[in-house]
Write an enzyme that holds these catalytic residues in place. Structure first.
Site, mmCIF file in Angstrom:
data_model
loop_
_atom_site.group_PDB
_atom_site.id
_atom_site.type_symbol
_atom_site.label_atom_id
_atom_site.label_comp_id
_atom_site.label_asym_id
_atom_site.label_seq_id
_atom_site.Cartn_x
_atom_site.Cartn_y
_atom_site.Cartn_z
ATOM 1 C CG HIS A 38 -0.710 -7.362 -2.089
ATOM 2 N ND1 HIS A 38 -0.657 -6.127 -2.688
ATOM 3 C CD2 HIS A 38 -2.030 -7.677 -1.996
ATOM 4 C CE1 HIS A 38 -1.875 -5.700 -2.945
ATOM 5 N NE2 HIS A 38 -2.732 -6.627 -2.540
ATOM 6 N N GLY A 106 -8.069 -11.244 -8.080
ATOM 7 C CA GLY A 106 -6.653 -10.910 -8.116
ATOM 8 C C GLY A 106 -6.308 -9.582 -8.749
ATOM 9 C CD GLU A 107 -4.609 -5.689 -6.147
ATOM 10 O OE1 GLU A 107 -4.113 -4.584 -6.454
ATOM 11 O OE2 GLU A 107 -4.661 -6.113 -4.983
ATOM 12 C CG ASN A 110 -0.274 -8.925 -5.540
ATOM 13 O OD1 ASN A 110 0.695 -8.390 -5.016
ATOM 14 N ND2 ASN A 110 -1.508 -8.463 -5.398
ATOM 15 C CB SER A 173 -14.947 -4.500 -7.945
ATOM 16 O OG SER A 173 -14.692 -5.337 -9.062
ATOM 17 N N GLY A 174 -18.184 -5.260 -8.943
ATOM 18 C CA GLY A 174 -19.152 -4.960 -9.987
ATOM 19 C C GLY A 174 -20.234 -6.024 -10.042
ATOM 20 C CB THR A 191 -12.307 -1.976 -0.979
ATOM 21 O OG1 THR A 191 -12.401 -1.886 -2.404
ATOM 22 C CG2 THR A 191 -11.513 -3.223 -0.587
ATOM 23 C CE LYS A 194 -18.691 2.037 -6.472
ATOM 24 N NZ LYS A 194 -18.161 1.673 -7.814
#
Length: 322
Positions: A38, A106-107, A110, A173-174, A191, A194
């Site tokens: 990060h 990414g996010e 950051n 995530s999807g 994380t 699922k």
């Protein structure tokens, strides 16, 4: 048997302490380690964010057995993919083959620092796919030229290549990201426990490949203290990655989680010193099909106590259960 890992969370400790922690994790008997990458912490109370790749280089020198991994690096904006390939190859050499390159889309937290704006998720995934192609080409050796939609590479070559390139993991995530990981990654990262993410990963080529999950925990003999610490430093976790990836800074995470209560956090993060609660929290990942689970002990100042407890109590309990 499910492997249990340790997380060097760069958002909650200074660089020297992080290296000390992963040395302790190796001594405690953790099967592998992962490292966040990060520019900002999620919340001001976490208080740190050193350069992960320098920490990893020091960790590679300070440890002898424990595998290392980025969890995860974004190779699209803050770092050009050609530079990520060079860093990963170097880490693989320094660690003598113990490094895995975990990548993700990414996010905003950051990536905004380089001033390139924050594209929508489908564009970010297209950028990640092109970045993966560049990294793979550089790992293969020789000079690489690339003229793509998002990146250009001009006669690049990695002069120090390991005999075996680091395996590449992709965070999901999807449906879109898990399909991409199935096609292009050597392992999948998530994380949330699922099963549908792993099923989609398998359908698109990921069958039989490692599946690495991550779970925050908060050990403390005083459970109330553990709950307070988890709420103070990790309440951002309640937002989920689809929300968290869009927020631009710690102030945004603080505002977005202002109504999250300590008891809400305690429902999702095992707190205290009862190993049965920690085993119960790992179980959904095992049931979903994860082959590895990295634990995040919340609180930079609590790592040594956690590692001793993990060595004596938690790891034997987890290995007995799974």
């Amino acid at each position: 048997m499910v492997q249990i890992g340790y997380t060097m969370l760069t958002e909650q400790a200074d660089p020297r302490s992080l290296v000390d922690h992963v040395v302790g994790a190796e001594e405690a008997g953790f099967d592998f380690s992962v490292t966040s990458d990060h520019y900002f912490p999620w919340l001001d109370s976490q208080g740190h964010s050193p350069y992960a790749w320098s920490v990893l280089g020091a960790a590679a020198n300070a440890t002898r057995r424990i595998p290392l991994m980025t969890y995860v690096t974004c190779p699209t904006m803050r770092y050009h993919p050609a530079v990520v390939a060079q860093k990963a190859a170097t880490l693989q050499l320094l660690s003598e083959g113990r490094f895995r390159l975990g990548l993700g889309a990414g996010e905003n937290l950051n990536e905004h620092v380089v001033g390139g704006g924050w594209p929508p998720a489908d564009v970010r995934h297209a950028m990640l796919e092109e970045a993966l192609q560049i990294i793979r080409a550089l790992f293969a050796g020789g000079h690489v030229n690339h003229r793509g939609t998002h990146y250009s590479v001009e006669s690049a070559k990695l002069w120090d290549l390991p005999g075996e390139p680091p395996p590449i993991g992709v965070a999901v995530s999807g449906e879109q990201s898990s399909a991409l990981a199935g096609r292009l990654a050597d392992l999948v990262i998530a994380t949330e426990p699922k099963a549908e993410l792993l099923e989609n990963f398998s359908r698109h080529g990921g069958e039989g490949k490692p599946r690495v999950g991550q779970l925050p925990v908060c050990y403390d003999p005083d459970r109330d203290a553990a709950v307070r610490r988890a709420h103070d430093q990790f309440r951002w976790f309640a937002g989920g990655w689809k929300v968290n990836s869009e927020l631009p800074g710690p102030a945004s995470f603080a505002a977005a989680t202002q109504f999250v209560r300590p008891e809400d956090v305690a429902e999702t993060i095992p707190c205290g010193d009862d190993p049965a609660h920690f085993v119960q929290a790992v179980k959904p990942f095992v049931d979903a099909g994860f082959t590895e689970v990295a634990l995040v002990q919340v609180g930079g100042d609590s790592q040594h106590d956690f590692l001793e407890w993990a060595r004596s109590t938690l790891l034997p309990e987890l290995r007995s259960a799974f």
